[in-house]
Design an enzyme around this catalytic site. Structure first.
Site, mmCIF file in Angstrom:
data_model
loop_
_atom_site.group_PDB
_atom_site.id
_atom_site.type_symbol
_atom_site.label_atom_id
_atom_site.label_comp_id
_atom_site.label_asym_id
_atom_site.label_seq_id
_atom_site.Cartn_x
_atom_site.Cartn_y
_atom_site.Cartn_z
ATOM 1 N N GLU A 90 1.022 -0.782 -0.061
ATOM 2 C CA GLU A 90 0.104 -0.235 -0.018
ATOM 3 C C GLU A 90 1.218 1.038 -0.687
ATOM 4 O O GLU A 90 1.631 1.395 -0.004
ATOM 5 C CB GLU A 90 -0.890 0.065 0.769
ATOM 6 C CG GLU A 90 -1.804 -1.128 1.071
ATOM 7 C CD GLU A 90 -2.381 -0.915 2.478
ATOM 8 O OE1 GLU A 90 -2.641 0.054 3.528
ATOM 9 O OE2 GLU A 90 -2.783 -2.226 3.198
ATOM 10 N N CYS A 103 3.325 8.517 1.713
ATOM 11 C CA CYS A 103 3.856 7.287 2.889
ATOM 12 C C CYS A 103 3.314 5.983 2.043
ATOM 13 O O CYS A 103 3.359 5.589 1.524
ATOM 14 C CB CYS A 103 2.517 7.820 3.372
ATOM 15 S SG CYS A 103 2.906 6.070 5.136
ATOM 16 N N CYS A 110 5.726 -7.517 8.009
ATOM 17 C CA CYS A 110 6.187 -7.640 8.990
ATOM 18 C C CYS A 110 6.423 -8.010 10.256
ATOM 19 O O CYS A 110 5.363 -8.737 10.721
ATOM 20 C CB CYS A 110 5.936 -6.401 9.579
ATOM 21 S SG CYS A 110 6.468 -4.953 10.828
ATOM 22 N N CYS A 114 3.754 -5.983 16.698
ATOM 23 C CA CYS A 114 2.598 -5.052 17.577
ATOM 24 C C CYS A 114 1.718 -5.139 17.395
ATOM 25 O O CYS A 114 0.717 -5.527 16.380
ATOM 26 C CB CYS A 114 2.982 -3.290 16.590
ATOM 27 S SG CYS A 114 4.834 -3.295 17.056
ATOM 28 N N CYS A 117 -0.819 -3.568 14.838
ATOM 29 C CA CYS A 117 -0.714 -3.711 13.990
ATOM 30 C C CYS A 117 -1.239 -3.943 12.971
ATOM 31 O O CYS A 117 -1.210 -5.042 13.385
ATOM 32 C CB CYS A 117 0.447 -2.998 13.584
ATOM 33 S SG CYS A 117 1.196 -2.109 12.378
ATOM 34 N N CYS A 329 -2.306 1.935 7.226
ATOM 35 C CA CYS A 329 -1.751 1.278 6.543
ATOM 36 C C CYS A 329 -1.826 0.367 7.159
ATOM 37 O O CYS A 329 -2.079 -0.490 7.244
ATOM 38 C CB CYS A 329 -0.012 1.390 6.903
ATOM 39 S SG CYS A 329 -0.127 2.445 4.774
HETATM 40 N N1 SAH Z 1 7.648 -0.209 11.298
HETATM 41 C C1 SAH Z 1 7.538 1.570 11.268
HETATM 42 C C2 SAH Z 1 6.673 2.147 10.645
HETATM 43 C C3 SAH Z 1 4.986 1.614 9.972
HETATM 44 S S1 SAH Z 1 3.408 2.357 11.432
HETATM 45 C C4 SAH Z 1 7.238 1.566 13.070
HETATM 46 O O1 SAH Z 1 7.241 1.145 13.568
HETATM 47 O O2 SAH Z 1 7.403 2.485 12.920
HETATM 48 C C5 SAH Z 1 3.608 3.804 11.600
HETATM 49 C C6 SAH Z 1 3.018 4.041 12.312
HETATM 50 O O3 SAH Z 1 1.745 4.098 13.545
HETATM 51 C C7 SAH Z 1 4.106 3.536 14.108
HETATM 52 O O4 SAH Z 1 3.937 4.003 14.814
HETATM 53 C C8 SAH Z 1 3.230 2.662 14.132
HETATM 54 O O5 SAH Z 1 3.490 2.196 15.803
HETATM 55 C C9 SAH Z 1 1.826 3.108 14.135
HETATM 56 N N2 SAH Z 1 0.660 2.191 13.999
HETATM 57 C C10 SAH Z 1 0.689 0.791 13.522
HETATM 58 N N3 SAH Z 1 -1.423 0.555 13.723
HETATM 59 C C11 SAH Z 1 -1.284 1.489 14.192
HETATM 60 C C12 SAH Z 1 -2.631 1.664 14.820
HETATM 61 N N4 SAH Z 1 -3.573 0.440 14.495
HETATM 62 N N5 SAH Z 1 -3.387 2.611 15.282
HETATM 63 C C13 SAH Z 1 -2.488 3.880 15.911
HETATM 64 N N6 SAH Z 1 -1.084 3.700 14.999
HETATM 65 C C14 SAH Z 1 -0.762 2.829 14.823
#
Ligand code: SAH
Length: 341
Positions: A90, A103, A110, A114, A117, A329
């Protein structure tokens, strides 16, 4: 076969010279690639004979646009791109007063795990190549017909889990011979891979580093971000300090507020203690609901912000863009892979 977009200018020059051509051709090819040509044939200032020879050794990648959604609320555009091997990623373009911000994704899936995510559900399929990362910027710019002014590496994937390819991409996208986007206009977000933060710091670039912190202590961070078992909060803070010392750049800490987990007043106070005196900024993100996850949006975002500000920590709440098109994303790719099953 070599994807020409995977090469830096220097690599390209070597390839061209090894083929018995003048190194000057490399600049022409590099410029064509960044202008968005989709084949070597379109590089009309190269001789037909050289184009033929080059085509037998190399090609120009071009993503397939499987889906494009435009938000009726704010004009945010989301693309689902199909890659040559059938995987999809995406890319999101956000429209701001100061220009277009894209973006981009750095991996297919990944492996960081987390808890909140969508991108990590199903794990990592593979790294994107430098060319596949660049393609997202080139395609979006050509499709919208406007120059991209900012790039954020905050799409699917952990950029520091694909460090070498991301660095080649950054070198190419900032090269004055191509799209030429300044380092200061690029933000990279990491979940906190400490050795890579230090490695980047030693490059002394002007890149904006964003660190996904999401918790003020190890106890909470361990629960929602498995990477914290390897690089804990104090080690991460040490790396952040080192980055600031080496680059003199302000760091952004991302903090997604999850109801009942990390959004209480005491967490805000603890975060303020942790960041006190540091050259930084906190970006508060109301957590986005992901269907497969049970985390709920916090209802105390403003209160959390107030505590930080009272303690002298600079904080903003991230504006939610494209909420009508699953712009956050990972979600669109999940819908697509589920449909394909
Ligand atoms: N892998 C990298 C970049 C990807 S995500 C990282 O971890 O920073 C970009 C941001 O969105 C990160 O801060 C991630 O923790 C956050 N993120 C992911 N899923 C989310 C969600 N469901 N709600 C809010 N933030 C989220």
């Amino acid at each position: 076969m070599i994807n020409l977009k995977d090469l830096t200018y220097d690599d390209l020059k070597k390839l061209v010279e090894d083929m018995g051509e003048s190194g000057f051709r490399a600049g022409q090819i590099f410029a064509w690639l960044h202008k968005g040509v989709t084949s070597i044939d379109e590089m009309t200032n190269l001789s037909l004979e050289f184009r033929k020879r080059l085509s037998s050794a190399a090609f120009v990648s071009c993503p397939k646009n499987l889906l494009k959604r435009t938000s009726k609320l704010d004009g945010t555009v989301k693309y689902l791109f199909g890659l040559a091997d059938g995987n999809c990623i995406e890319t999101v373009v956000m429209k701001y007063n100061h220009g277009l911000s894209v973006c981009i994704s750095t991996q297919v899936g990944c492996r960081m795990g987390c808890g909140f995510c969508a991108s990590t559900i199903g794990g990592k399929q593979r790294n994107l190549t430098p060319g596949e990362i660049l393609d997202q910027v080139i395609f979006a710019s050509a499709d919208i017909g406007q120059r991209i002014s900012n790039i954020v590496l905050m799409g699917i994937g952990e950029p520091f889990d694909n460090y070498d390819n991301v660095m080649i991409f950054l070198k190419n996208v900032t090269d004055p011979k191509g799209i030429n986007i300044g380092w200061r206009h690029i933000s990279l977000s990491t979940c906190g891979i400490v050795p890579k933060i230090k490695e980047l710091a030693d490059m002394h670039t002007q890149l904006n580093l964003c660190i996904s912190l999401h918790a003020p202590n190890d106890e909470i961070r361990n629960k929602i971000m498995p990477v914290n078992h390897k690089y804990g909060v104090s080690e991460l803070m040490g790396a952040a300090e080192y980055y600031i010392k080496q680059t003199n750049r302000r760091i952004t800490f991302e903090y997604s507020l999850i109801k009942g987990i990390n959004d209480k007043k005491e967490h805000a106070e603890e975060l303020a203690d942790l960041l006190s005196g540091m050259l930084c900024h906190v970006n508060l993100i109301p957590v986005n609901r992901v269907r497969e996850r049970s985390f709920e949006k916090s209802s105390s975002v403003e209160k959390f912000k107030e505590v930080l500000e009272r303690r002298g920590i600079n904080a903003t709440v991230r504006r939610e863009l494209g909420s009508d098109i699953s712009a956050s994303c990972g979600q669109l790719r999940r819908q697509q892979t589920e449909k394909a099953r």
